[in-house]
Design a protein around this motif. Structure first.
Motif, PDB file in Angstrom:
ATOM      1  N   THR A 369      28.480  58.982  77.611  1.00  0.00           N
ATOM      2  CA  THR A 369      29.658  59.812  77.752  1.00  0.00           C
ATOM      3  C   THR A 369      29.812  60.227  79.205  1.00  0.00           C
ATOM      4  O   THR A 369      28.917  60.023  80.043  1.00  0.00           O
ATOM      5  CB  THR A 369      29.553  61.061  76.873  1.00  0.00           C
ATOM      6  OG1 THR A 369      28.476  61.880  77.377  1.00  0.00           O
ATOM      7  CG2 THR A 369      29.276  60.678  75.427  1.00  0.00           C
ATOM      8  N   SER A 370      30.935  60.840  79.504  1.00  0.00           N
ATOM      9  CA  SER A 370      31.169  61.345  80.853  1.00  0.00           C
ATOM     10  C   SER A 370      30.118  62.374  81.240  1.00  0.00           C
ATOM     11  O   SER A 370      29.627  62.386  82.377  1.00  0.00           O
ATOM     12  CB  SER A 370      32.569  61.956  80.926  1.00  0.00           C
ATOM     13  OG  SER A 370      32.785  62.555  82.183  1.00  0.00           O
ATOM     14  N   ASP A 371      29.730  63.224  80.292  1.00  0.00           N
ATOM     15  CA  ASP A 371      28.701  64.231  80.579  1.00  0.00           C
ATOM     16  C   ASP A 371      27.350  63.566  80.854  1.00  0.00           C
ATOM     17  O   ASP A 371      26.580  64.032  81.711  1.00  0.00           O
ATOM     18  CB  ASP A 371      28.573  65.201  79.406  1.00  0.00           C
ATOM     19  CG  ASP A 371      29.790  66.103  79.253  1.00  0.00           C
ATOM     20  OD1 ASP A 371      30.533  66.249  80.249  1.00  0.00           O
ATOM     21  OD2 ASP A 371      29.997  66.647  78.144  1.00  0.00           O
ATOM     22  N   ASP A 372      27.053  62.493  80.119  1.00  0.00           N
ATOM     23  CA  ASP A 372      25.795  61.776  80.363  1.00  0.00           C
ATOM     24  C   ASP A 372      25.751  61.228  81.781  1.00  0.00           C
ATOM     25  O   ASP A 372      24.745  61.376  82.490  1.00  0.00           O
ATOM     26  CB  ASP A 372      25.638  60.624  79.363  1.00  0.00           C
ATOM     27  CG  ASP A 372      25.402  61.109  77.949  1.00  0.00           C
ATOM     28  OD1 ASP A 372      24.872  62.219  77.784  1.00  0.00           O
ATOM     29  OD2 ASP A 372      25.769  60.371  77.013  1.00  0.00           O
ATOM     30  N   ALA A 398      37.018  63.363  84.534  1.00  0.00           N
ATOM     31  CA  ALA A 398      36.019  64.410  84.688  1.00  0.00           C
ATOM     32  C   ALA A 398      34.817  63.912  85.492  1.00  0.00           C
ATOM     33  O   ALA A 398      34.319  64.610  86.392  1.00  0.00           O
ATOM     34  CB  ALA A 398      35.579  64.914  83.314  1.00  0.00           C
ATOM     35  N   PHE A 399      34.358  62.705  85.172  1.00  0.00           N
ATOM     36  CA  PHE A 399      33.222  62.170  85.925  1.00  0.00           C
ATOM     37  C   PHE A 399      33.620  61.846  87.360  1.00  0.00           C
ATOM     38  O   PHE A 399      32.863  62.106  88.301  1.00  0.00           O
ATOM     39  CB  PHE A 399      32.680  60.909  85.242  1.00  0.00           C
ATOM     40  CG  PHE A 399      31.617  60.218  86.044  1.00  0.00           C
ATOM     41  CD1 PHE A 399      30.352  60.758  86.162  1.00  0.00           C
ATOM     42  CD2 PHE A 399      31.894  59.033  86.714  1.00  0.00           C
ATOM     43  CE1 PHE A 399      29.374  60.127  86.916  1.00  0.00           C
ATOM     44  CE2 PHE A 399      30.927  58.394  87.471  1.00  0.00           C
ATOM     45  CZ  PHE A 399      29.657  58.950  87.576  1.00  0.00           C
ATOM     46  N   ILE A 400      34.801  61.262  87.542  1.00  0.00           N
ATOM     47  CA  ILE A 400      35.239  60.894  88.887  1.00  0.00           C
ATOM     48  C   ILE A 400      35.287  62.117  89.790  1.00  0.00           C
ATOM     49  O   ILE A 400      34.920  62.052  90.973  1.00  0.00           O
ATOM     50  CB  ILE A 400      36.607  60.191  88.822  1.00  0.00           C
ATOM     51  CG1 ILE A 400      36.467  58.836  88.113  1.00  0.00           C
ATOM     52  CG2 ILE A 400      37.183  59.990  90.219  1.00  0.00           C
ATOM     53  CD1 ILE A 400      37.786  58.148  87.844  1.00  0.00           C
ATOM     54  N   PHE A 430      40.919  56.691  83.153  1.00  0.00           N
ATOM     55  CA  PHE A 430      41.063  57.556  84.322  1.00  0.00           C
ATOM     56  C   PHE A 430      42.484  57.454  84.859  1.00  0.00           C
ATOM     57  O   PHE A 430      43.242  56.543  84.509  1.00  0.00           O
ATOM     58  CB  PHE A 430      40.066  57.162  85.411  1.00  0.00           C
ATOM     59  CG  PHE A 430      40.168  55.712  85.820  1.00  0.00           C
ATOM     60  CD1 PHE A 430      41.106  55.290  86.749  1.00  0.00           C
ATOM     61  CD2 PHE A 430      39.323  54.761  85.265  1.00  0.00           C
ATOM     62  CE1 PHE A 430      41.209  53.959  87.118  1.00  0.00           C
ATOM     63  CE2 PHE A 430      39.413  53.431  85.627  1.00  0.00           C
ATOM     64  CZ  PHE A 430      40.361  53.032  86.556  1.00  0.00           C
ATOM     65  N   SER A 431      42.814  58.363  85.731  1.00  0.00           N
ATOM     66  CA  SER A 431      44.111  58.362  86.398  1.00  0.00           C
ATOM     67  C   SER A 431      43.966  57.697  87.756  1.00  0.00           C
ATOM     68  O   SER A 431      42.984  57.947  88.480  1.00  0.00           O
ATOM     69  CB  SER A 431      44.627  59.789  86.571  1.00  0.00           C
ATOM     70  OG  SER A 431      44.683  60.463  85.322  1.00  0.00           O
TER      71      SER A 431
END
Length: 488
Positions: A369-372, A398-400, A430-431
């Motif tokens: 996940t992004s949190d990982d 969020a990760f970016i 992502f955007s």
């Protein structure tokens, strides 16, 4: 020279005028005389042509003598030979070179290193004994690389004898998985004083109480590729594990893997293929590989059963690890706490990280996940290279944002040494403007003030599904050279 129509017409006019007042007998005499002259001229022409061809041959010979290739030192000529020989076709290539001329043949036959590339020996009457003997003789006294492919027929004793005769010169040995066990035992008993690389698989036979294969008298062995087939009847081979610096091992049983790794105290590089079976909840001693710099892990969760793969890291400590590659299939499951503890035991020294899903074209829930991902890079302050394949769902806005190079609330940016990023994904989560802003925050031109916070990109490759980019994305990153930012 062929007679043209114009030439014939001109000759006809000339002879018609000449013989206007001649009798038939005179004309026939003229014909006879002309035919004799033709024969004489043709004889002269043939002699001249022979002289011309002789002179041409002399010129070619003289040009050959003064040609640059003949003025090259033998050492340089041999270097050219070596560059022209390809590994895949090296047998044909070196034979072709040695047949060009006597000088090249002498140079090739007198250069042992041209004959030392991996020799695939077919023991079941597939090779010519005389040719094999000549090849091995030309490679002397250098170490050689030998490969025995899988065999299913009767062994040709003459071929085997010739190969065993030079066993002391084997530098690399690869054994096919269907070779009979008696043959492998015979090979292991040879004096393998030069052996550095061994590629070994457990033999497919039905011996239930067989004696383990023993490769213990190999003082120079450093690299081992071993595929331990999951048959309990097949005993593990005996190998001087402590000598190894490079190990590639495959077995789905974690107990087998860690039992072997525990004996390999001097490993520098390791590649492990194993199953995703969760270890029993019992206390185990952590295997410490104090010299391991490079680790590659492939988790194969068989039979469509979801397995947690991160407990594998609970039993491993790699304090000087620099490069880590983790590959997994679509049934693998991830628990970040296990991996974070592993990172802390690695003392946050990892500089290269790769996560790859082996069958990422299948639509399934994401492993990471992004949190990982955010937690992974948070405990990787020395990271310089990051490669993500099939982890597109975790590479979101969020990760970016965690990779932005700007200070925020007095907090320094994460992974300040990151300069190489590779992303492969079939989906976009992502955007464009968020990604472009992050990339731009870690780039500057030579004419600009160099920000002291992060390293500048050296390579960014984005291989994304629906491969199109907005005008805004392109405009933001227009100053980054195409050899640095690769949009493929």
């Amino acid at each position: 020279m062929a007679l043209t129509g114009a030439f014939v017409r001109a000759a006809l006019l000339e002879q018609t005028e000449r013989t206007r007042h001649c009798s038939k007998a005179d004309i026939e005499q003229f014909i006879e005389e002309s035919e004799l002259k033709i024969l004489a001229l043709e004889s002269q022409i043939n002699a001249l042509m022979e002289l011309r061809d002789s002179q041409r041959a002399c010129v070619l010979a003289l040009k050959h003598i003064v040609s640059p290739i003949r003025t090259l030192p033998v050492e340089l000529l041999v270097e050219i030979f070596e560059l022209a020989i390809e590994d895949r076709t090296h047998i044909d290539d070196v034979h072709r070179i040695s047949q060009v001329c006597s000088d090249w043949r002498q140079a090739a036959h007198g250069t042992p290193r041209l004959w030392t590339r991996t020799l695939r020996v077919k023991l079941c009457k597939g090779d010519e004994v005389d040719g094999l003997k000549a090849w091995l003789a030309r490679s002397a006294p250098l170490p050689i690389r030998i490969s025995f492919p899988p065999e299913s027929g009767d062994i040709d004793v003459n071929i085997l004898v010739e190969v065993l005769r030079v066993a002391t010169r084997w530098r690399s040995l690869k054994l096919g998985c269907t070779l009979p066990r008696w043959l492998v035992r015979q090979l292991s008993k040879c004096r393998l004083n030069s052996l550095e690389d061994l590629d070994l698989e457990i033999i497919h036979d039905n011996e239930t109480n067989s004696i383990p294969i023993s490769f213990t008298t190999v003082p120079r062995l450093r690299k081992l590729i071993i595929n331990l087939i999951d048959f309990p009847a097949a005993p593990q081979p005996l190998v001087p594990w402590v000598q190894l610096t490079d190990l590639t091992i495959s077995n789905r049983d974690h107990d087998v893997i860690f039992g072997i790794l525990a004996q390999c105290a001097n490993l520098i590089a390791a590649s492990v293929t194993t199953g995703g079976r969760q270890l029993p909840q019992v206390r185990r001693d952590i295997v410490i590989l104090s010299q391991l710099h490079t680790l590659s892990l492939l988790f194969e969760c068989r039979y469509s059963v979801a397995r947690h793969i991160t407990p594998f890291f609970d039993n491993l400590s790699t304090p000087v690890l620099r490069s880590l590659c983790v590959k997994f299939d679509d049934r693998a499951q991830w628990t970040q706490a296990h991996f974070t503890a592993f990172q802390l035991r690695a003392q946050c020294n990892i500089t290269q990280l790769e996560f790859a899903r082996t069958n990422w074209y299948i639509a399934r829930d994401p492993l990471l996940t992004s949190d990982d991902l955010g937690a992974i890079i948070r405990y990787a302050p020395s990271l310089t290279h990051l490669k993500l394949t099939g982890c597109g769902n975790a590479f979101d806005d969020a990760f970016i944002r965690t990779l932005y190079a700007n200070y925020k609330d007095g907090v320094a940016p994460l992974v300040p040494h990151l300069h190489n990023l590779v992303l492969g994904s079939r989906s976009r989560t992502f955007s464009d403007d968020i990604l472009a802003g992050m990339i731009a925050s870690r780039w500057w031109t030579d004419t600009q003030l160099v920000p002291p916070t992060v390293a500048r990109w050296t390579h960014v490759k984005l291989d994304i599904g629906r491969n199109y980019w907005s005008t805004q994305f392109v405009d933001i990153l227009k100053d980054i050279p195409s050899d640095v930012l690769v949009l493929s």
